[in-house]
Design a protein around this motif. Structure first.
Motif, mmCIF file in Angstrom:
data_model
loop_
_atom_site.group_PDB
_atom_site.id
_atom_site.type_symbol
_atom_site.label_atom_id
_atom_site.label_comp_id
_atom_site.label_asym_id
_atom_site.label_seq_id
_atom_site.Cartn_x
_atom_site.Cartn_y
_atom_site.Cartn_z
ATOM 1 N N UNK A 1 0.925 -1.178 0.106
ATOM 2 C CA UNK A 1 0.007 0.039 0.071
ATOM 3 C C UNK A 1 0.857 1.219 -0.049
ATOM 4 N N UNK A 2 2.032 1.295 0.708
ATOM 5 C CA UNK A 2 2.812 2.475 0.825
ATOM 6 C C UNK A 2 3.585 2.781 -0.440
ATOM 7 N N UNK A 3 4.026 1.526 -0.919
ATOM 8 C CA UNK A 3 4.696 1.476 -2.311
ATOM 9 C C UNK A 3 3.759 2.169 -3.468
ATOM 10 N N UNK A 4 2.530 1.600 -3.578
ATOM 11 C CA UNK A 4 1.431 1.931 -4.505
ATOM 12 C C UNK A 4 0.926 3.640 -4.393
ATOM 13 N N UNK A 5 1.267 4.069 -2.968
ATOM 14 C CA UNK A 5 0.733 5.463 -2.729
ATOM 15 C C UNK A 5 2.060 6.285 -3.315
ATOM 16 N N UNK A 6 3.255 6.007 -3.100
ATOM 17 C CA UNK A 6 4.211 6.782 -3.557
ATOM 18 C C UNK A 6 4.402 6.661 -5.272
ATOM 19 N N UNK A 7 3.929 5.279 -5.617
ATOM 20 C CA UNK A 7 3.997 5.167 -7.143
ATOM 21 C C UNK A 7 3.130 6.111 -7.857
ATOM 22 N N UNK A 8 1.822 6.245 -7.206
ATOM 23 C CA UNK A 8 0.912 7.046 -7.809
ATOM 24 C C UNK A 8 1.358 8.761 -7.611
ATOM 25 N N UNK A 9 1.999 8.961 -6.768
ATOM 26 C CA UNK A 9 2.500 10.506 -6.672
ATOM 27 C C UNK A 9 3.657 10.585 -7.723
ATOM 28 N N UNK A 10 4.400 9.642 -7.759
ATOM 29 C CA UNK A 10 5.495 9.871 -8.900
ATOM 30 C C UNK A 10 5.016 9.865 -10.335
ATOM 31 N N UNK A 11 4.084 9.037 -10.564
ATOM 32 C CA UNK A 11 3.315 9.097 -11.819
ATOM 33 C C UNK A 11 2.549 10.419 -12.101
ATOM 34 N N UNK A 12 2.089 10.817 -11.030
ATOM 35 C CA UNK A 12 1.204 12.167 -11.353
ATOM 36 C C UNK A 12 1.774 13.507 -11.188
ATOM 37 N N UNK A 13 2.997 13.323 -10.861
ATOM 38 C CA UNK A 13 3.932 14.640 -11.029
ATOM 39 C C UNK A 13 3.738 15.286 -9.558
ATOM 40 N N UNK A 14 3.484 14.327 -8.650
ATOM 41 C CA UNK A 14 3.333 14.846 -7.190
ATOM 42 C C UNK A 14 4.681 15.306 -6.488
ATOM 43 N N UNK B 1 7.968 16.791 -6.923
ATOM 44 C CA UNK B 1 8.372 17.979 -8.011
ATOM 45 C C UNK B 1 9.947 18.145 -7.740
ATOM 46 N N UNK B 2 10.525 17.541 -6.711
ATOM 47 C CA UNK B 2 11.920 17.649 -6.542
ATOM 48 C C UNK B 2 12.528 16.470 -5.653
ATOM 49 N N UNK C 1 10.415 14.297 -2.859
ATOM 50 C CA UNK C 1 10.323 12.970 -2.897
ATOM 51 C C UNK C 1 10.517 12.269 -1.784
ATOM 52 N N UNK C 2 11.912 12.721 -0.988
ATOM 53 C CA UNK C 2 12.479 12.088 -0.019
ATOM 54 C C UNK C 2 11.530 12.426 1.083
ATOM 55 N N UNK C 3 11.241 13.649 1.371
ATOM 56 C CA UNK C 3 10.296 14.000 2.500
ATOM 57 C C UNK C 3 9.015 13.370 2.382
ATOM 58 N N UNK C 4 8.138 13.237 1.177
ATOM 59 C CA UNK C 4 7.011 12.482 1.097
ATOM 60 C C UNK C 4 7.212 11.035 1.526
ATOM 61 N N UNK C 5 8.391 10.381 0.865
ATOM 62 C CA UNK C 5 8.720 9.073 1.331
ATOM 63 C C UNK C 5 8.966 8.670 2.660
ATOM 64 N N UNK C 6 9.656 9.662 3.459
ATOM 65 C CA UNK C 6 9.730 9.572 4.795
ATOM 66 C C UNK C 6 8.485 9.745 5.771
#
Length: 101
Positions: free
Chosen positions: A60-73, A75-76, A80-85
């Motif tokens: 679930x966590x990987x899918x959430x991050x993948x969705x953000x990555x694919x939709x441009x969420x 941005x830097x 990316x690191x802040x959102x993943x943590x």
């Protein structure tokens, strides 16, 4: 009128917060791994549920991050690191509280 030039200076406060949050995530994750290992070593239905929960949470966590990555969420690299943590940290902290209780 001249347009202001965006600052290229690194945001040291944000990076310091990220470092601290990452360190806290590492510490909590180590505790969760130990607590889960102890629970799973006991065997039985509780251990089986814990194993299933562990795999489902990671997916679930990987899918959430993948969705953000694919939709441009993301941005830097810092975003990316802040959102993943933040994403992983939320689940890890909840697991630590649950397993310690």
């Amino acid at each position: 009128m001249a347009r202001p030039t965006p600052s290229l200076a690194p945001d040291y406060a944000a990076w310091s917060n990220l470092w601290f949050d990452g360190w806290t995530l590492w510490w909590d994750a180590a505790a969760v791994m130990w607590l889960r290992s102890a629970r799973m070593a006991g065997g039985g239905p509780l251990a089986a549920r814990e194993g299933q929960r562990m795999v489902a949470e990671k997916a679930a966590a990987n899918a959430e991050l993948a969705a953000l990555l694919l939709t441009g969420g993301l941005t830097s690299p810092q975003a990316a690191a802040t959102t993943a943590v933040r994403t992983y940290g939320r689940t890890v902290r909840a697991n630590r509280r649950r397993l310690e209780g």
